[in-house]
Design a protein around this motif. Structure first.
Motif, PDB file in Angstrom:
ATOM      1  N   ARG A  28       0.719  -1.096   0.088  1.00 36.76           N
ATOM      2  CA  ARG A  28      -0.012  -0.140   0.222  1.00 36.76           C
ATOM      3  C   ARG A  28       0.805   1.217   0.046  1.00 36.76           C
ATOM      4  N   ARG A  29       2.114   1.296   0.361  1.00 39.71           N
ATOM      5  CA  ARG A  29       3.112   2.216   0.189  1.00 39.71           C
ATOM      6  C   ARG A  29       3.537   2.676  -1.032  1.00 39.71           C
ATOM      7  N   GLN A  30       3.462   1.666  -2.173  1.00 41.21           N
ATOM      8  CA  GLN A  30       4.058   1.429  -3.437  1.00 41.21           C
ATOM      9  C   GLN A  30       3.155   2.817  -4.210  1.00 41.21           C
ATOM     10  N   PRO A  31       3.611   3.246  -5.312  1.00 47.68           N
ATOM     11  CA  PRO A  31       3.127   4.191  -6.052  1.00 47.68           C
ATOM     12  C   PRO A  31       1.846   3.581  -6.866  1.00 47.68           C
ATOM     13  N   LEU A  32       1.182   4.194  -7.160  1.00 52.47           N
ATOM     14  CA  LEU A  32      -0.320   3.726  -7.963  1.00 52.47           C
ATOM     15  C   LEU A  32       0.365   3.382  -9.339  1.00 52.47           C
ATOM     16  N   PRO A  33      -0.109   2.243 -10.169  1.00 50.13           N
ATOM     17  CA  PRO A  33      -1.529   1.597  -9.740  1.00 50.13           C
ATOM     18  C   PRO A  33      -1.039   0.382  -8.730  1.00 50.13           C
ATOM     19  N   LEU A  34       0.076   0.081  -8.349  1.00 48.91           N
ATOM     20  CA  LEU A  34       0.557  -1.026  -7.657  1.00 48.91           C
ATOM     21  C   LEU A  34      -0.031  -0.903  -6.034  1.00 48.91           C
ATOM     22  N   ALA A  35      -0.096   0.172  -5.542  1.00 42.37           N
ATOM     23  CA  ALA A  35      -0.868   0.431  -4.174  1.00 42.37           C
ATOM     24  C   ALA A  35      -2.248  -0.021  -4.063  1.00 42.37           C
ATOM     25  N   ALA A  36      -2.988   0.075  -5.429  1.00 44.21           N
ATOM     26  CA  ALA A  36      -4.296  -0.058  -5.423  1.00 44.21           C
ATOM     27  C   ALA A  36      -4.608  -1.573  -5.782  1.00 44.21           C
ATOM     28  N   LEU A  37      -3.673  -2.399  -5.873  1.00 37.18           N
ATOM     29  CA  LEU A  37      -3.893  -3.796  -6.256  1.00 37.18           C
ATOM     30  C   LEU A  37      -4.763  -4.535  -5.125  1.00 37.18           C
ATOM     31  N   PRO A  38      -6.096  -5.184  -5.711  1.00 40.15           N
ATOM     32  CA  PRO A  38      -6.814  -5.919  -4.723  1.00 40.15           C
ATOM     33  C   PRO A  38      -6.003  -6.892  -4.116  1.00 40.15           C
ATOM     34  N   ALA A  39      -6.435  -7.262  -2.827  1.00 40.00           N
ATOM     35  CA  ALA A  39      -5.717  -8.053  -2.206  1.00 40.00           C
ATOM     36  C   ALA A  39      -6.832  -8.851  -1.286  1.00 40.00           C
ATOM     37  N   LEU A  40      -6.672 -10.346  -1.379  1.00 39.70           N
ATOM     38  CA  LEU A  40      -7.372 -11.297  -0.803  1.00 39.70           C
ATOM     39  C   LEU A  40      -6.606 -11.904   0.338  1.00 39.70           C
ATOM     40  N   VAL A  41      -6.764 -11.625   1.786  1.00 35.01           N
ATOM     41  CA  VAL A  41      -6.111 -12.427   2.793  1.00 35.01           C
ATOM     42  C   VAL A  41      -6.767 -13.861   2.941  1.00 35.01           C
ATOM     43  N   THR A  42      -5.921 -14.616   3.045  1.00 42.23           N
ATOM     44  CA  THR A  42      -6.460 -16.169   3.652  1.00 42.23           C
ATOM     45  C   THR A  42      -5.318 -16.500   4.957  1.00 42.23           C
ATOM     46  N   SER A  43      -6.193 -16.850   5.890  1.00 43.02           N
ATOM     47  CA  SER A  43      -5.231 -17.453   7.093  1.00 43.02           C
ATOM     48  C   SER A  43      -6.188 -18.386   7.834  1.00 43.02           C
ATOM     49  N   THR A  44      -5.520 -19.111   8.667  1.00 46.95           N
ATOM     50  CA  THR A  44      -6.289 -20.003   9.640  1.00 46.95           C
ATOM     51  C   THR A  44      -7.102 -19.369  10.814  1.00 46.95           C
ATOM     52  N   GLU A  45      -6.471 -18.167  10.701  1.00 46.87           N
ATOM     53  CA  GLU A  45      -6.820 -17.250  12.004  1.00 46.87           C
ATOM     54  C   GLU A  45      -8.126 -16.725  11.938  1.00 46.87           C
ATOM     55  N   ALA A  46      -8.973 -16.911  12.764  1.00 49.34           N
ATOM     56  CA  ALA A  46     -10.463 -16.383  12.384  1.00 49.34           C
ATOM     57  C   ALA A  46     -11.088 -15.402  13.394  1.00 49.34           C
ATOM     58  N   GLY A  47     -10.163 -14.848  14.142  1.00 53.54           N
ATOM     59  CA  GLY A  47     -10.641 -13.892  15.455  1.00 53.54           C
ATOM     60  C   GLY A  47     -10.742 -12.462  14.510  1.00 53.54           C
TER      61      GLY A  47
END
Length: 129
Positions: A73-92
């Motif tokens: 998110r600190r990169q210049p646009l358009p890279l900073a706006a790249l959609p990000a899907l986070v996956t984890s076993t942590e569910a809290g």
């Protein structure tokens, strides 16, 4: 709007079986899939060749998913706006909040069903179902 056959997804996870599982589900519907083992490798790859979506695990060596998202998110646009899907076993709730604060567009708890992975990838890439 991108077509699945042209949309490129970077899967970032230190677990080889998880990367393979995601790759098979996504390539089966026409996505191009690239892989990275951690956040450091992912940033290097994205700086060389942009993607349409990044799917990133939270717990990884060298650079975890939350740190990676902050750096992305600190990169210049358009890279900073790249959609990000986070996956984890942590569910809290705190885990989800930390990912969203770092810049996640979506947080899904593992294990993921292939159909759910594909649906969310299509939505985040703007690819019709």
């Amino acid at each position: 709007m991108a077509e699945a056959g042209r949309a490129r997804i970077l899967v970032v996870d230190d677990a080889g079986l998880v990367r393979l599982y995601y790759r098979q589900a996504l390539e089966a519907v026409g996505f191009a899939v690239e892989e990275a083992l951690n956040g450091v490798e992912a940033l290097e790859k994205l700086l060389r060749a942009p993607a349409d979506l990044v799917i990133v695990d939270v717990n990884m060596p060298l650079m975890d998913g939350i740190t990676f998202l902050r750096a992305l998110r600190r990169q210049p646009l358009p890279l900073a706006a790249l959609p990000a899907l986070v996956t984890s076993t942590e569910a809290g709730a705190g885990d989800v909040a930390a990912a969203r604060a770092a810049g996640a567009n979506l947080y899904l708890v593992k294990p993921l069903e292939p159909a759910a992975l594909v649906l969310h990838a299509r939505l985040l890439c703007g690819v019709p179902a």
